[in-house]
Design a protein around this motif. Structure first.
Motif, PDB file in Angstrom:
ATOM      1  N   SER A 125     -14.809  16.306   4.128  1.00  0.00           N
ATOM      2  CA  SER A 125     -14.265  15.611   5.598  1.00  0.00           C
ATOM      3  C   SER A 125     -13.691  14.314   4.556  1.00  0.00           C
ATOM      4  O   SER A 125     -12.237  13.685   4.824  1.00  0.00           O
ATOM      5  CB  SER A 125     -15.256  15.168   6.046  1.00  0.00           C
ATOM      6  N   LYS A 126     -14.811  13.341   3.736  1.00  0.00           N
ATOM      7  CA  LYS A 126     -13.826  12.119   2.918  1.00  0.00           C
ATOM      8  C   LYS A 126     -12.667  12.966   1.606  1.00  0.00           C
ATOM      9  O   LYS A 126     -11.628  12.090   1.740  1.00  0.00           O
ATOM     10  CB  LYS A 126     -15.208  12.208   2.243  1.00  0.00           C
ATOM     11  N   ALA A 127     -13.137  13.904   1.587  1.00  0.00           N
ATOM     12  CA  ALA A 127     -12.110  14.284   0.694  1.00  0.00           C
ATOM     13  C   ALA A 127     -10.474  14.908   1.385  1.00  0.00           C
ATOM     14  O   ALA A 127      -9.822  14.255   0.715  1.00  0.00           O
ATOM     15  CB  ALA A 127     -12.257  15.681  -0.245  1.00  0.00           C
ATOM     16  N   ASP A 128     -10.734  15.311   2.626  1.00  0.00           N
ATOM     17  CA  ASP A 128      -9.594  15.193   2.676  1.00  0.00           C
ATOM     18  C   ASP A 128      -8.828  14.188   3.248  1.00  0.00           C
ATOM     19  O   ASP A 128      -7.073  14.195   3.447  1.00  0.00           O
ATOM     20  CB  ASP A 128      -9.797  16.069   4.507  1.00  0.00           C
ATOM     21  N   GLU A 129      -9.428  13.367   4.297  1.00  0.00           N
ATOM     22  CA  GLU A 129      -8.731  12.005   4.286  1.00  0.00           C
ATOM     23  C   GLU A 129      -7.986  11.423   2.556  1.00  0.00           C
ATOM     24  O   GLU A 129      -6.955  10.743   2.944  1.00  0.00           O
ATOM     25  CB  GLU A 129     -10.275  10.713   4.406  1.00  0.00           C
ATOM     26  N   MET A 130      -9.009  11.519   1.926  1.00  0.00           N
ATOM     27  CA  MET A 130      -8.053  11.216   0.155  1.00  0.00           C
ATOM     28  C   MET A 130      -6.553  11.644  -0.013  1.00  0.00           C
ATOM     29  O   MET A 130      -5.445  11.316   0.191  1.00  0.00           O
ATOM     30  CB  MET A 130      -8.482  10.889  -0.411  1.00  0.00           C
ATOM     31  N   ASN A 131      -6.746  12.882   0.567  1.00  0.00           N
ATOM     32  CA  ASN A 131      -5.320  14.264   0.419  1.00  0.00           C
ATOM     33  C   ASN A 131      -4.609  13.536   1.184  1.00  0.00           C
ATOM     34  O   ASN A 131      -3.476  13.392   0.848  1.00  0.00           O
ATOM     35  CB  ASN A 131      -5.747  15.165   0.435  1.00  0.00           C
ATOM     36  N   GLU A 132      -4.444  13.301   2.743  1.00  0.00           N
ATOM     37  CA  GLU A 132      -3.620  12.838   3.617  1.00  0.00           C
ATOM     38  C   GLU A 132      -3.379  11.475   3.505  1.00  0.00           C
ATOM     39  O   GLU A 132      -2.415  11.480   2.793  1.00  0.00           O
ATOM     40  CB  GLU A 132      -4.671  12.810   4.755  1.00  0.00           C
ATOM     41  N   ASP A 133      -4.223  10.605   2.072  1.00  0.00           N
ATOM     42  CA  ASP A 133      -3.623   9.620   2.036  1.00  0.00           C
ATOM     43  C   ASP A 133      -2.456   9.552   0.703  1.00  0.00           C
ATOM     44  O   ASP A 133      -1.561   9.504   1.077  1.00  0.00           O
ATOM     45  CB  ASP A 133      -4.960   8.297   1.646  1.00  0.00           C
ATOM     46  N   VAL A 134      -2.820   9.924   0.043  1.00  0.00           N
ATOM     47  CA  VAL A 134      -2.415  11.077  -1.499  1.00  0.00           C
ATOM     48  C   VAL A 134      -0.625  11.123  -0.738  1.00  0.00           C
ATOM     49  O   VAL A 134       0.079  11.164  -1.298  1.00  0.00           O
ATOM     50  CB  VAL A 134      -2.775  11.617  -2.584  1.00  0.00           C
ATOM     51  N   SER A 135      -1.299  12.161   0.408  1.00  0.00           N
ATOM     52  CA  SER A 135       0.615  13.342   1.209  1.00  0.00           C
ATOM     53  C   SER A 135       1.374  12.542   1.482  1.00  0.00           C
ATOM     54  O   SER A 135       2.717  12.572   1.185  1.00  0.00           O
ATOM     55  CB  SER A 135      -0.138  14.411   1.559  1.00  0.00           C
ATOM     56  N   VAL A 136       1.003  11.234   2.054  1.00  0.00           N
ATOM     57  CA  VAL A 136       1.579  10.222   2.788  1.00  0.00           C
ATOM     58  C   VAL A 136       2.423   9.377   1.753  1.00  0.00           C
ATOM     59  O   VAL A 136       3.088   8.470   2.943  1.00  0.00           O
ATOM     60  CB  VAL A 136       0.986  10.262   4.163  1.00  0.00           C
ATOM     61  N   GLU A 137       2.230   8.847   1.259  1.00  0.00           N
ATOM     62  CA  GLU A 137       2.452   7.656   0.095  1.00  0.00           C
ATOM     63  C   GLU A 137       3.394   8.014  -0.078  1.00  0.00           C
ATOM     64  O   GLU A 137       3.875   9.152  -0.346  1.00  0.00           O
ATOM     65  CB  GLU A 137       1.811   7.704  -1.064  1.00  0.00           C
ATOM     66  N   LEU A 138       4.585   6.634  -0.383  1.00  0.00           N
ATOM     67  CA  LEU A 138       6.168   6.898  -0.883  1.00  0.00           C
ATOM     68  C   LEU A 138       5.655   7.649  -1.910  1.00  0.00           C
ATOM     69  O   LEU A 138       4.786   6.506  -3.150  1.00  0.00           O
ATOM     70  CB  LEU A 138       6.376   5.716  -0.529  1.00  0.00           C
ATOM     71  N   PRO A 139       6.708   8.461  -2.609  1.00  0.00           N
ATOM     72  CA  PRO A 139       5.980   9.178  -3.636  1.00  0.00           C
ATOM     73  C   PRO A 139       6.801   8.446  -4.813  1.00  0.00           C
ATOM     74  O   PRO A 139       5.577   8.309  -5.438  1.00  0.00           O
ATOM     75  CB  PRO A 139       7.197  10.236  -4.482  1.00  0.00           C
ATOM     76  N   THR A 140       7.609   7.122  -4.882  1.00  0.00           N
ATOM     77  CA  THR A 140       7.967   6.303  -5.949  1.00  0.00           C
ATOM     78  C   THR A 140       6.430   5.100  -6.529  1.00  0.00           C
ATOM     79  O   THR A 140       6.364   4.626  -7.123  1.00  0.00           O
ATOM     80  CB  THR A 140       9.019   5.665  -5.467  1.00  0.00           C
ATOM     81  N   ASP A 141       6.221   4.836  -4.899  1.00  0.00           N
ATOM     82  CA  ASP A 141       5.307   4.047  -4.955  1.00  0.00           C
ATOM     83  C   ASP A 141       3.956   4.897  -5.960  1.00  0.00           C
ATOM     84  O   ASP A 141       3.384   5.234  -6.142  1.00  0.00           O
ATOM     85  CB  ASP A 141       4.518   3.330  -4.385  1.00  0.00           C
ATOM     86  N   GLN A 142       3.259   3.945  -6.428  1.00  0.00           N
ATOM     87  CA  GLN A 142       1.937   3.808  -7.415  1.00  0.00           C
ATOM     88  C   GLN A 142       0.841   4.060  -6.188  1.00  0.00           C
ATOM     89  O   GLN A 142       0.648   4.106  -5.047  1.00  0.00           O
ATOM     90  CB  GLN A 142       1.037   2.347  -8.351  1.00  0.00           C
ATOM     91  N   CYS A 143      -0.243   5.279  -6.725  1.00  0.00           N
ATOM     92  CA  CYS A 143      -0.862   5.958  -5.774  1.00  0.00           C
ATOM     93  C   CYS A 143      -2.076   5.470  -5.825  1.00  0.00           C
ATOM     94  O   CYS A 143      -2.500   4.721  -6.759  1.00  0.00           O
ATOM     95  CB  CYS A 143      -1.338   7.076  -6.830  1.00  0.00           C
ATOM     96  N   LYS A 144      -2.349   5.810  -4.158  1.00  0.00           N
ATOM     97  CA  LYS A 144      -4.154   4.424  -4.154  1.00  0.00           C
ATOM     98  C   LYS A 144      -5.655   4.721  -4.918  1.00  0.00           C
ATOM     99  O   LYS A 144      -6.428   3.911  -5.041  1.00  0.00           O
ATOM    100  CB  LYS A 144      -4.223   4.698  -2.926  1.00  0.00           C
ATOM    101  N   TYR A 145      -5.356   5.773  -5.354  1.00  0.00           N
ATOM    102  CA  TYR A 145      -5.974   5.990  -6.129  1.00  0.00           C
ATOM    103  C   TYR A 145      -5.859   6.786  -7.717  1.00  0.00           C
ATOM    104  O   TYR A 145      -6.951   7.889  -8.344  1.00  0.00           O
ATOM    105  CB  TYR A 145      -6.239   7.727  -5.596  1.00  0.00           C
ATOM    106  N   GLN A 146      -4.964   5.741  -8.036  1.00  0.00           N
ATOM    107  CA  GLN A 146      -4.712   5.963  -9.342  1.00  0.00           C
ATOM    108  C   GLN A 146      -5.499   6.267 -10.515  1.00  0.00           C
ATOM    109  O   GLN A 146      -5.860   7.276 -11.930  1.00  0.00           O
ATOM    110  CB  GLN A 146      -3.507   5.004  -9.619  1.00  0.00           C
ATOM    111  N   ASN A 147      -6.141   4.750 -10.275  1.00  0.00           N
ATOM    112  CA  ASN A 147      -7.996   4.779 -11.030  1.00  0.00           C
ATOM    113  C   ASN A 147      -8.578   5.692 -11.425  1.00  0.00           C
ATOM    114  O   ASN A 147      -9.580   6.057 -12.084  1.00  0.00           O
ATOM    115  CB  ASN A 147      -8.336   3.083 -11.278  1.00  0.00           C
ATOM    116  N   LYS A 148      -8.816   6.743  -9.742  1.00  0.00           N
ATOM    117  CA  LYS A 148      -9.785   7.295  -9.959  1.00  0.00           C
ATOM    118  C   LYS A 148      -9.593   8.661 -10.302  1.00  0.00           C
ATOM    119  O   LYS A 148      -9.845   9.397 -10.745  1.00  0.00           O
ATOM    120  CB  LYS A 148     -10.217   7.369  -8.163  1.00  0.00           C
ATOM    121  N   ALA A 149      -8.059   9.238  -9.858  1.00  0.00           N
ATOM    122  CA  ALA A 149      -7.598  10.329 -10.660  1.00  0.00           C
ATOM    123  C   ALA A 149      -7.530  10.138 -12.203  1.00  0.00           C
ATOM    124  O   ALA A 149      -8.263  11.136 -12.973  1.00  0.00           O
ATOM    125  CB  ALA A 149      -5.864  10.131 -10.668  1.00  0.00           C
TER     126      ALA A 149
END
Length: 354
Positions: A329-353
């Motif tokens: 469920s947490k992973a789904d929330e993370m995927n939604e965060d990544v999906s709806v980010e502005l593509p030109t912005d730094q990803c919220k989870y860049q360090n985790k990636a």
């Protein structure tokens, strides 16, 4: 840290074998005319009947061509099959027809009832009619790249031989290993969306006026705005996976078992209810947008990355049963965060990636 199975694979110098996943590809692309609208041409007659052709069929729309490759032992072989069949499709297109390279469809007409759904027989056509009634027309139109992934027999035999007290037969090994893989891909789907998300915008009439996005996002198709039914599966084990789908059918949430549009699906039996006793044969991975920089919708490097991820997942422990729903469920929330980010912005989870 390796699981006991991962350590066994490592100790037996079978790490190379663990990456020998067999892959089959299913790539959907819309047929369009030279003005960038959905084609009005029928299924290409030069390639036979869409209901019986095993390599080039249709999905939701009559224009949504789906190329299906045979299973291949190596990513490069899978790509060779894909290029060959894709070329056959292109050579059969009507004059002026093209294949649309994006996951999101081209401009749709305001009156979507004028668009022909796939002519795949009465059962499939009745399903599509009910799907449109429940979810709207647009939800069925995005295309993607699906990967069918199966584990090398050598690994299944190795695990069965060395853990006789844990697994009674091959089917138990298969179902366990595929569950570990499925949990891994569901858990890290956000990473795949981050690296390969490629559906930032929708053309005219995909969204209703009030639902249009204010700016491009990384992946419409992999977000809550995207494809299909929003129904959460259960990936604790294969038996619970089947039970959850049965509950969805009983409650009327799902029209049919294939209405379960999870990013990962267990496959291998004609009737999904037989999976626990007959065994999962492969995973269907459904989280890849079409790669618009490739004429066939996916690149060899992407397949190799998926293969490496699979090797990583299978050598690590399964999630504890009580933790599965919460973690995914947490992973789904993370995927939604990544999906709806502005593509030109730094990803919220860049360090985790990283």
């Amino acid at each position: 840290m390796f699981s006991k199975i991962g350590q066994l694979i490592f100790d037996n110098e079978a790490v190379a074998k663990i990456s020998d996943f067999t892959m089959g590809l299913e790539i959907e692309m819309q047929r369009v005319d030279d003005t960038g609208h959905l084609s009005q041409e029928p299924y290409p007659s030069a390639i036979g009947d869409e209901k019986t052709n095993p390599w080039i069929t249709n999905d939701f729309l009559e224009t949504m061509s789906e190329v299906v490759t045979p299973a291949a032992s190596h990513a490069l072989d899978a790509m060779h099959y894909l290029y060959a069949i894709n070329n056959v499709l292109r050579s059969a297109l009507a004059p002026g027809e093209l294949l649309w390279p994006l996951s999101m469809p081209p401009k749709l007409p305001k009156d979507k009832s004028t668009i022909q759904t796939a002519k795949m027989g009465s059962v499939k056509e009745a399903y599509l009619k009910e799907f449109i009634k429940r979810h709207g027309f647009s939800k069925g139109t995005p295309c993607g790249a699906h990967i069918n992934l199966s584990i090398d027999d050598h690994i299944i035999d190795l695990v069965l031989k060395n853990f006789p007290e844990r697994f009674k037969n091959r089917i138990e090994v298969q179902n366990y290993l595929y569950t570990v893989l499925a949990q891994g891909f569901m858990r890290y789907r956000w990473l795949i969306t981050y690296l390969f998300g490629a559906s930032p915008i929708a053309e005219a009439n995909y969204f209703d006026k009030e639902d249009e996005l204010p700016h491009p996002i990384r992946s419409i198709r992999q977000s809550s705005y995207g494809f299909g039914t929003r129904f959460s599966g259960c990936f604790v084990d294969v038996q619970k996976y089947v039970k959850r789908i049965e509950e969805g059918l009983k409650q009327g949430v799902l029209i049919a078992d294939h209405d379960f549009h999870s990013p990962v699906r267990f496959k291998g039996t004609k009737d999904f209810r037989d999976l626990p006793k007959k065994g999962v044969q492969y995973l269907e991975l459904r989280m890849l947008d079409l790669d618009p920089s490739s004429s066939v919708g996916v690149r060899t490097g992407t397949l190799r990355f998926i293969r490496l991820l699979s090797s990583y997942f299978i050598m690590h422990p399964a999630l504890k049963a009580d933790d599965v729903d919460q973690v995914l469920s947490k992973a789904d929330e993370m995927n939604e965060d990544v999906s709806v980010e502005l593509p030109t912005d730094q990803c919220k989870y860049q360090n985790k990636a990283r």
